[in-house]
Enzyme design. Structure first.
Site, PDB file in Angstrom:
ATOM      1  N   ARG A 174       0.870  -1.196   0.033  1.00 10.50           N
ATOM      2  CA  ARG A 174       0.053   0.051   0.080  1.00 10.50           C
ATOM      3  C   ARG A 174       0.802   1.182  -0.116  1.00 10.50           C
ATOM      4  O   ARG A 174       0.485   2.351   0.075  1.00 10.50           O
ATOM      5  CB  ARG A 174      -0.858   0.079   1.333  1.00 10.50           C
ATOM      6  CG  ARG A 174      -2.446  -0.648   0.909  1.00 10.50           C
ATOM      7  CD  ARG A 174      -3.006  -0.274   2.197  1.00 10.50           C
ATOM      8  NE  ARG A 174      -4.421  -0.382   2.375  1.00 10.50           N
ATOM      9  CZ  ARG A 174      -5.183  -1.234   2.542  1.00 10.50           C
ATOM     10  NH1 ARG A 174      -4.757  -2.342   2.525  1.00 10.50           N
ATOM     11  NH2 ARG A 174      -6.670  -0.965   2.806  1.00 10.50           N
TER      12      ARG A 174
ATOM     13  N   ARG B 215     -17.971  -2.785   9.776  1.00 11.77           N
ATOM     14  CA  ARG B 215     -16.536  -2.620  10.220  1.00 11.77           C
ATOM     15  C   ARG B 215     -16.557  -1.206  10.786  1.00 11.77           C
ATOM     16  O   ARG B 215     -17.044  -0.175  10.280  1.00 11.77           O
ATOM     17  CB  ARG B 215     -15.721  -2.792   9.010  1.00 11.77           C
ATOM     18  CG  ARG B 215     -15.448  -4.216   8.756  1.00 11.77           C
ATOM     19  CD  ARG B 215     -14.578  -4.399   7.286  1.00 11.77           C
ATOM     20  NE  ARG B 215     -13.316  -3.261   7.217  1.00 11.77           N
ATOM     21  CZ  ARG B 215     -12.588  -3.644   6.099  1.00 11.77           C
ATOM     22  NH1 ARG B 215     -12.502  -4.445   5.328  1.00 11.77           N
ATOM     23  NH2 ARG B 215     -11.659  -2.449   6.291  1.00 11.77           N
TER      24      ARG B 215
HETATM   25  P1  AMP Z   1      -8.329  -3.494   4.376  1.00 14.29           P
HETATM   26  O1  AMP Z   1      -9.265  -4.587   4.899  1.00 14.29           O
HETATM   27  O2  AMP Z   1      -7.438  -4.032   3.413  1.00 14.29           O
HETATM   28  O3  AMP Z   1      -9.317  -2.230   3.802  1.00 14.29           O
HETATM   29  O4  AMP Z   1      -7.457  -2.730   5.528  1.00 14.29           O
HETATM   30  C1  AMP Z   1      -8.106  -2.209   6.664  1.00 14.29           C
HETATM   31  C2  AMP Z   1      -7.080  -1.464   7.402  1.00 14.29           C
HETATM   32  O5  AMP Z   1      -5.809  -2.380   7.860  1.00 14.29           O
HETATM   33  C3  AMP Z   1      -6.364  -0.474   6.697  1.00 14.29           C
HETATM   34  O6  AMP Z   1      -7.172   0.739   6.626  1.00 14.29           O
HETATM   35  C4  AMP Z   1      -5.231  -0.189   7.402  1.00 14.29           C
HETATM   36  O7  AMP Z   1      -5.196   0.658   8.422  1.00 14.29           O
HETATM   37  C5  AMP Z   1      -4.556  -1.492   7.561  1.00 14.29           C
HETATM   38  N1  AMP Z   1      -4.029  -2.240   6.561  1.00 14.29           N
HETATM   39  C6  AMP Z   1      -4.278  -3.358   5.745  1.00 14.29           C
HETATM   40  N2  AMP Z   1      -3.294  -3.438   4.996  1.00 14.29           N
HETATM   41  C7  AMP Z   1      -2.391  -2.806   5.177  1.00 14.29           C
HETATM   42  C8  AMP Z   1      -1.002  -2.325   4.504  1.00 14.29           C
HETATM   43  N3  AMP Z   1      -0.676  -2.956   3.527  1.00 14.29           N
HETATM   44  N4  AMP Z   1      -0.305  -1.326   5.125  1.00 14.29           N
HETATM   45  C9  AMP Z   1      -0.524  -0.433   5.865  1.00 14.29           C
HETATM   46  N5  AMP Z   1      -2.032  -0.707   6.663  1.00 14.29           N
HETATM   47  C10 AMP Z   1      -2.798  -1.750   5.985  1.00 14.29           C
END
Ligand code: AMP
Length: 216
Positions: free
Chosen positions: A88, A160
């Site tokens: 990311r 969520r």
């Molecule tokens: P997601 O389910 O992929 O939308 O991830 C939910 C949250 O987890 C994000 O908003 C970040 O706070 C954290 N997160 C997930 N993947 C990453 C990543 N590769 N780098 C940093 N934070 C992450």
């Protein structure tokens, strides 16, 4: 097959990753899912990550890079994997490149799912997730058979914490600032394919499969 799914929150990365798992028999690796599990289990990493996640900000690179390094060593990754939500940031992409190089591997494809901002907000505010099994639903586009109850396991459907409207806006800003540069990063590598992320789930899936199999 080693694949990265790129795209803003709400683009459908998780939904498409699950379909790709079924078709290509490789695991989905979602840093978001791994972090949510750590938060649920109140592990030291989970407690550290929660503050960032609740605000819609990114967890620090060292935490997620550590997660990915460990996960890629597991035996089910030998035939390939789908990275969903990682990398990311540019430093994460660099760290991935280094880790893969050490393992004698490289990424075959980066698929970027493109969706307009207005549509993303609508999708994210309606999103519901099963508290027990993590299955995804939507109050408009993928209604459960009984309101508030998971079709798969009967667990309660919840929103969520980071799908609340104020947090969503922040997550989209964070995406534009920190993650979108990865599109240019992977375009330069020659691995990038962009796929229109609107239409039915099956239509988008067909486009993704076409680009993976090199005829899209
Ligand atoms: P997601 O389910 O992929 O939308 O991830 C939910 C949250 O987890 C994000 O908003 C970040 O706070 C954290 N997160 C997930 N993947 C990453 C990543 N590769 N780098 C940093 N934070 C992450």
């Amino acid at each position: 097959m080693r694949l990265i799914l790129l795209g803003p929150p709400g683009a459908g990365k998780g939904t498409q990753a699950k379909k790709l798992v079924a078709k290509y028999s490789v695991p989905q690796i979602s840093t978001g899912d791994i972090l949510r599990e750590a938060v649920k289990n109140r592990t030291p990493m989970g407690l550290k990550a929660k503050a960032y996640m609740d605000k819609g900000e990114l967890v620090t690179d060292d935490i997620v890079v550590g997660i990915i390094r460990d996960r890629l060593q597991e035996s089910d990754c030998a035939k390939g994997y789908i990275l969903d939500g990682f990398p990311r940031t540019v430093p994460q992409a660099d760290a991935l490149k280094t880790a893969l190089h050490e393992m004698g591997q490289s990424i075959d494809r980066v698929v970027s799912i493109v969706v307009a901002n207005d549509e993303l907000i609508q999708r994210l505010t309606g999103r519901r997730t099963c508290k027990e099994c993590g299955a995804g639903f939507h109050i408009l586009y993928k209604k459960p058979k009984a309101e508030g109850i998971c079709d798969q396991c009967g667990g309660p459907l919840i929103q969520r914490d980071d799908d609340q409207e104020a947090t969503i806006q922040n997550r989209l800003t964070v995406y534009n600032q920190q993650t979108e540069p990865l599109i240019a990063y992977y375009r330069k590598d020659g691995a990038l394919k962009e796929v229109e992320g609107t239409g039915s789930i099956d239509e988008i899936f067909a486009h993704i499969c076409a680009v993976i199999e090199n005829h899209g």
